[in-house]
Design a protein around this motif. Sequence first.
Motif, PDB file in Angstrom:
ATOM      1  N   SER A  24     -16.812  22.670 -39.631  1.00 29.78           N
ATOM      2  CA  SER A  24     -15.905  23.457 -38.613  1.00 29.78           C
ATOM      3  C   SER A  24     -16.050  25.048 -39.368  1.00 29.78           C
ATOM      4  O   SER A  24     -15.527  25.288 -40.341  1.00 29.78           O
ATOM      5  CB  SER A  24     -14.586  23.033 -38.983  1.00 29.78           C
ATOM      6  N   THR A  25     -16.618  25.841 -38.334  1.00 33.53           N
ATOM      7  CA  THR A  25     -16.865  27.135 -38.872  1.00 33.53           C
ATOM      8  C   THR A  25     -15.763  28.050 -39.170  1.00 33.53           C
ATOM      9  O   THR A  25     -14.670  27.621 -38.400  1.00 33.53           O
ATOM     10  CB  THR A  25     -17.889  27.771 -37.941  1.00 33.53           C
ATOM     11  N   SER A  26     -15.888  29.203 -39.701  1.00 38.03           N
ATOM     12  CA  SER A  26     -14.687  29.948 -39.946  1.00 38.03           C
ATOM     13  C   SER A  26     -13.854  30.456 -38.765  1.00 38.03           C
ATOM     14  O   SER A  26     -14.490  30.798 -37.850  1.00 38.03           O
ATOM     15  CB  SER A  26     -15.195  31.234 -40.753  1.00 38.03           C
ATOM     16  N   HIS A  27     -13.024  30.105 -38.818  1.00 35.71           N
ATOM     17  CA  HIS A  27     -11.912  30.701 -37.582  1.00 35.71           C
ATOM     18  C   HIS A  27     -10.401  30.819 -38.125  1.00 35.71           C
ATOM     19  O   HIS A  27      -9.869  30.028 -38.955  1.00 35.71           O
ATOM     20  CB  HIS A  27     -12.007  29.575 -36.452  1.00 35.71           C
ATOM     21  N   THR A  28      -9.748  31.579 -37.436  1.00 35.75           N
ATOM     22  CA  THR A  28      -8.336  31.933 -37.580  1.00 35.75           C
ATOM     23  C   THR A  28      -7.523  31.192 -36.392  1.00 35.75           C
ATOM     24  O   THR A  28      -7.846  31.707 -35.591  1.00 35.75           O
ATOM     25  CB  THR A  28      -7.948  33.502 -37.872  1.00 35.75           C
ATOM     26  N   PRO A  29      -6.608  30.403 -36.807  1.00 34.70           N
ATOM     27  CA  PRO A  29      -5.945  30.008 -35.646  1.00 34.70           C
ATOM     28  C   PRO A  29      -4.617  30.623 -35.582  1.00 34.70           C
ATOM     29  O   PRO A  29      -3.728  30.325 -34.511  1.00 34.70           O
ATOM     30  CB  PRO A  29      -5.693  28.290 -36.257  1.00 34.70           C
ATOM     31  N   VAL A 102     -13.794  29.982 -47.635  1.00 37.04           N
ATOM     32  CA  VAL A 102     -12.867  30.982 -47.145  1.00 37.04           C
ATOM     33  C   VAL A 102     -13.993  32.215 -46.573  1.00 37.04           C
ATOM     34  O   VAL A 102     -14.797  32.453 -47.182  1.00 37.04           O
ATOM     35  CB  VAL A 102     -11.891  31.652 -48.162  1.00 37.04           C
ATOM     36  N   GLN A 103     -13.461  32.591 -45.461  1.00 34.00           N
ATOM     37  CA  GLN A 103     -14.383  33.735 -44.886  1.00 34.00           C
ATOM     38  C   GLN A 103     -13.677  35.290 -45.376  1.00 34.00           C
ATOM     39  O   GLN A 103     -12.497  35.435 -44.886  1.00 34.00           O
ATOM     40  CB  GLN A 103     -14.491  33.754 -43.281  1.00 34.00           C
ATOM     41  N   LEU A 104     -14.221  35.967 -46.109  1.00 32.42           N
ATOM     42  CA  LEU A 104     -13.731  37.420 -46.349  1.00 32.42           C
ATOM     43  C   LEU A 104     -14.147  38.354 -45.590  1.00 32.42           C
ATOM     44  O   LEU A 104     -15.277  38.620 -45.140  1.00 32.42           O
ATOM     45  CB  LEU A 104     -14.223  37.577 -47.716  1.00 32.42           C
ATOM     46  N   CYS A 170     -20.217  39.253 -41.780  1.00 36.22           N
ATOM     47  CA  CYS A 170     -21.277  40.473 -41.231  1.00 36.22           C
ATOM     48  C   CYS A 170     -21.450  40.373 -39.950  1.00 36.22           C
ATOM     49  O   CYS A 170     -22.478  40.735 -39.316  1.00 36.22           O
ATOM     50  CB  CYS A 170     -22.435  40.245 -42.073  1.00 36.22           C
ATOM     51  N   GLN A 171     -20.286  39.875 -39.041  1.00 36.77           N
ATOM     52  CA  GLN A 171     -20.501  39.569 -37.852  1.00 36.77           C
ATOM     53  C   GLN A 171     -19.159  39.782 -37.228  1.00 36.77           C
ATOM     54  O   GLN A 171     -18.356  40.199 -37.720  1.00 36.77           O
ATOM     55  CB  GLN A 171     -21.149  38.099 -37.480  1.00 36.77           C
ATOM     56  N   GLY A 172     -19.220  39.512 -35.910  1.00 42.49           N
ATOM     57  CA  GLY A 172     -18.046  39.548 -34.911  1.00 42.49           C
ATOM     58  C   GLY A 172     -17.464  41.081 -34.901  1.00 42.49           C
ATOM     59  O   GLY A 172     -16.561  41.330 -34.756  1.00 42.49           O
ATOM     60  N   ILE A 221     -23.385  34.417 -46.021  1.00 44.36           N
ATOM     61  CA  ILE A 221     -22.935  35.163 -45.144  1.00 44.36           C
ATOM     62  C   ILE A 221     -22.901  34.761 -43.738  1.00 44.36           C
ATOM     63  O   ILE A 221     -23.323  33.613 -43.621  1.00 44.36           O
ATOM     64  CB  ILE A 221     -23.841  36.343 -45.367  1.00 44.36           C
ATOM     65  N   ARG A 222     -22.000  35.363 -42.940  1.00 43.63           N
ATOM     66  CA  ARG A 222     -22.081  34.981 -41.354  1.00 43.63           C
ATOM     67  C   ARG A 222     -22.549  36.130 -40.521  1.00 43.63           C
ATOM     68  O   ARG A 222     -21.922  37.363 -40.869  1.00 43.63           O
ATOM     69  CB  ARG A 222     -20.681  34.670 -41.006  1.00 43.63           C
ATOM     70  N   MET A 223     -23.568  35.860 -39.804  1.00 44.29           N
ATOM     71  CA  MET A 223     -24.353  37.142 -39.143  1.00 44.29           C
ATOM     72  C   MET A 223     -24.834  36.896 -37.969  1.00 44.29           C
ATOM     73  O   MET A 223     -25.022  35.802 -37.319  1.00 44.29           O
ATOM     74  CB  MET A 223     -25.421  37.527 -40.141  1.00 44.29           C
ATOM     75  N   THR A 300     -21.819  27.089 -31.874  1.00 45.80           N
ATOM     76  CA  THR A 300     -21.641  27.493 -30.748  1.00 45.80           C
ATOM     77  C   THR A 300     -21.847  26.502 -29.437  1.00 45.80           C
ATOM     78  O   THR A 300     -23.048  26.246 -29.299  1.00 45.80           O
ATOM     79  CB  THR A 300     -22.461  28.836 -30.175  1.00 45.80           C
ATOM     80  N   ARG A 301     -20.838  26.208 -28.988  1.00 46.39           N
ATOM     81  CA  ARG A 301     -21.001  24.959 -27.899  1.00 46.39           C
ATOM     82  C   ARG A 301     -22.072  23.925 -27.801  1.00 46.39           C
ATOM     83  O   ARG A 301     -22.524  23.326 -27.237  1.00 46.39           O
ATOM     84  CB  ARG A 301     -21.331  25.623 -26.373  1.00 46.39           C
ATOM     85  N   MET A 302     -21.863  23.348 -29.296  1.00 43.11           N
ATOM     86  CA  MET A 302     -22.548  22.164 -29.796  1.00 43.11           C
ATOM     87  C   MET A 302     -21.448  21.116 -29.801  1.00 43.11           C
ATOM     88  O   MET A 302     -20.904  20.664 -30.677  1.00 43.11           O
ATOM     89  CB  MET A 302     -23.275  22.211 -30.968  1.00 43.11           C
ATOM     90  N   MET A 322     -19.101  22.338 -35.272  1.00 42.29           N
ATOM     91  CA  MET A 322     -18.684  21.964 -33.749  1.00 42.29           C
ATOM     92  C   MET A 322     -17.024  22.255 -33.794  1.00 42.29           C
ATOM     93  O   MET A 322     -16.160  21.504 -33.600  1.00 42.29           O
ATOM     94  CB  MET A 322     -18.654  20.482 -33.791  1.00 42.29           C
ATOM     95  N   THR A 323     -16.946  23.611 -34.078  1.00 40.38           N
ATOM     96  CA  THR A 323     -15.652  24.003 -34.195  1.00 40.38           C
ATOM     97  C   THR A 323     -14.540  23.805 -33.354  1.00 40.38           C
ATOM     98  O   THR A 323     -13.628  23.220 -33.664  1.00 40.38           O
ATOM     99  CB  THR A 323     -15.531  25.617 -34.597  1.00 40.38           C
ATOM    100  N   ARG A 324     -14.556  24.060 -31.962  1.00 39.37           N
ATOM    101  CA  ARG A 324     -13.712  23.858 -31.109  1.00 39.37           C
ATOM    102  C   ARG A 324     -13.669  22.232 -30.789  1.00 39.37           C
ATOM    103  O   ARG A 324     -12.740  21.990 -30.126  1.00 39.37           O
ATOM    104  CB  ARG A 324     -13.952  24.814 -29.648  1.00 39.37           C
ATOM    105  N   ALA A 325     -14.944  21.579 -30.892  1.00 43.07           N
ATOM    106  CA  ALA A 325     -14.857  20.240 -31.001  1.00 43.07           C
ATOM    107  C   ALA A 325     -13.861  19.595 -31.694  1.00 43.07           C
ATOM    108  O   ALA A 325     -13.140  18.591 -31.365  1.00 43.07           O
ATOM    109  CB  ALA A 325     -16.353  19.572 -31.005  1.00 43.07           C
TER     110      ALA A 325
END
Length: 680
Positions: A24-29, A102-104, A170-172, A221-223, A300-302, A322-325
């Motif tokens: 489950s990738t970094s996300h803020t709910p 944690v994603q800083l 390093c993205q978004g 890193i996330r990029m 991303t959409r897997m 499969m974050t949203r999954a």
Amino acid sequence: MGIYDPLFEPLQIKHLTIRNRFLSTSHTPAFCDNGVITERYVRYQAEKAKGGVGLTQFGGATAVAPECSSYYGQINGSTDGVVEGYRRMAAAIHGHGAACTVQLTHGGRRERYDIAGWLPQFSASPFREIVHGAFPAVMEDHDIARVRRCFADSARRVREGDVDGVEISCQGGTLVEQFWSPWMNHRTDGYGGSRANRLRLGLEILESVRSAVGDDFVVGIRMPGDQKVAGGLSQDDCVEIAQAYASSGLIDFVSVVGGQASTVKGEAQIWPSMWVPSAGYLALARAIKHAVQIPIFHATRMADAATAAHAVSEGYLDMAGMTRAFIADPHHVNKLTQDKEHEIRPCVGAGYCVDRVITGHDACCIHNVATGREAHIPQHITPGEQAGKQVVVVGGGPAGLEAARVCARRGHHVVLFEAASRLGGQVVLASRATWRREIIGFTVWLGEELERLGVEIHLNRLADASAVLEQNPDVVVIASGGVPNTGEFPGAEHVTTSWDVLAGVATPTEQVLMYDNSGGHVGLSCADFMASAGSSVELITSDPSFGRELGGTNLGAYMNEVYRHDVVLKTDEAVTAVRRTGNRLTATVSNIYSSHERELTVDQIVGEVGTLPNDELYFELKPRSRNLGELDLDAMTRFEPQRIDTHPQGEFFLYRIGDAWASRNIHASVLDAMRVCKDL
Ligand SMILES: Cc1cc2nc3c(=O)[nH]c(=O)nc-3n(C[C@H](O)[C@H](O)[C@H](O)COP(=O)(O)O)c2cc1C
Ligand code: SF4
């Protein structure tokens, strides 16, 4: 399992053993309270760990500095107070055998100054970002030194909080990416110009983070794998950046995304709804995987394990996001291992979850209302003590389907009447719009669940009172939806409904005027549907903007499509009258501020003003019910059982839910169903 075996191989990153490849990738709910980790947030993440995920990257966009707001309800990681929350979260996740990071994040210009500290935003250059609107201050040498310290201190807190690692964003559209990209960085000092200069800030931050957490801690890193914007970082640029960072020896993994998030279209690309094809950015992850020697994460959409297993076994990536999954079904992994794959609640890519966060709300799945409400609603509904009741559900749209599912899982005998020839209600119409076909997936799943649970389904059956009473019900749930509304003005009878267009009952003509006074999906969908079928469409709304009920990931897709199909868009206008002019129609259109009027003669006028409740049957049954149709609203908001019994001589309890009650969205309808039925 067989084909899923590659997903159940553990992955070792330094000291950290991740039990499987489900990520489950970094996300803020947006479940924080003023930057503080809440019990709700812990339960939400713990449920994923309990459901079998290998690594859950909580703390999406965790703020590292005082100028960072908690704009997206994220964690404030910039003070020592956060450590206690990290420990609670890590203990809950570890307790179920999963790992966590944690994603800083320093958002840079991707922030607002007027929420928390009233400090300016900072960036490489003074360019305003469309999404957040800030004019950033250009970072000076002391700002750069301070931000390095902020990242280092924040990373130290993550380690002190018993978390297994950190991911530096390093993205978004966030700060490090703002320095990387020539699209956002026009500096002429040592942090701008050449690629080496643009990469410098990120590397310096990583050096500071490393010295704070030590060599044995997991840092990644996330990029982007391609910014997908003119003048931005190309795929080749991104591969070279990944190589430069990996060869620095400072990082242990790279998580790859597609696109950028500094425009509304960018939001629709980076966190895509069903507008972007399934697994649409896998090639970006693969290119970086082939260029570096450290593990690659990608989401991303897997949304299904078969795609994820393919990606892992073909060597495109190491951890399958499969974050949203896992938002749609946090128990996805366990259901695979327990041979209950058919019970997995599908992520259809509606994007409601992320759009809620973008628009300043908490994340909710469009159709799984238990996620994020773990304290009140179980993911798995079990039979109750009162099992065996006779329940009649009228209507087979989202509300009726969920009501029938929940009642059947409670152990009741359920009969469902649906007037149409198939289940799904308005979702069937929604799926006819050009790029939203997959939305049908969740009502199809609900229908299959009902069959598995033995619900008696009567299609093509417009239930009247006698059909309901024949069933001798203990409970009647009216989920008969709404009827399309076109508004009230002279000549409204000449207007074609958006439903008739989407259902194929009315064929779009050459020149169409459409008005959308509901601001949701239907108006933009319908305009896009007609324009892509060749109609010349003018779309007006009395709202100040189009799609005001939507967030960027859907709005960006719609706007892209309607502009691409040359739909003419006008806000602040309302149709006030329609009359026949020969075999055409003339609309009087009035500006809602100036009242200036114009007339428009077209072949067809299509209207979208939400729905009016389809409530005839409800009012017919109401006097015979034990609760006289009344719902206890306090009980609903507290997730408590319905106990109103004001008319004990009545024959059954009567509950009206979804659009049959009031025109609202899918989530509201499904939540009505869950709250009313889960304790029956
Ligand atoms: C509610 C929500 C909030 C998100 N917040 C963040 C975030 O804070 N940081 C980030 O890097 N990505 C964030 N994302 C993006 C996800 O990490 C992921 O990249 C995206 O959902 C696509 O993957 P998926 O199709 O597997 O869901 C968010 C996604 C969702 C659904
Ligand atoms: S709202 Fe849509 S995209 Fe988000 S988890 Fe639910 S089904 Fe998936």
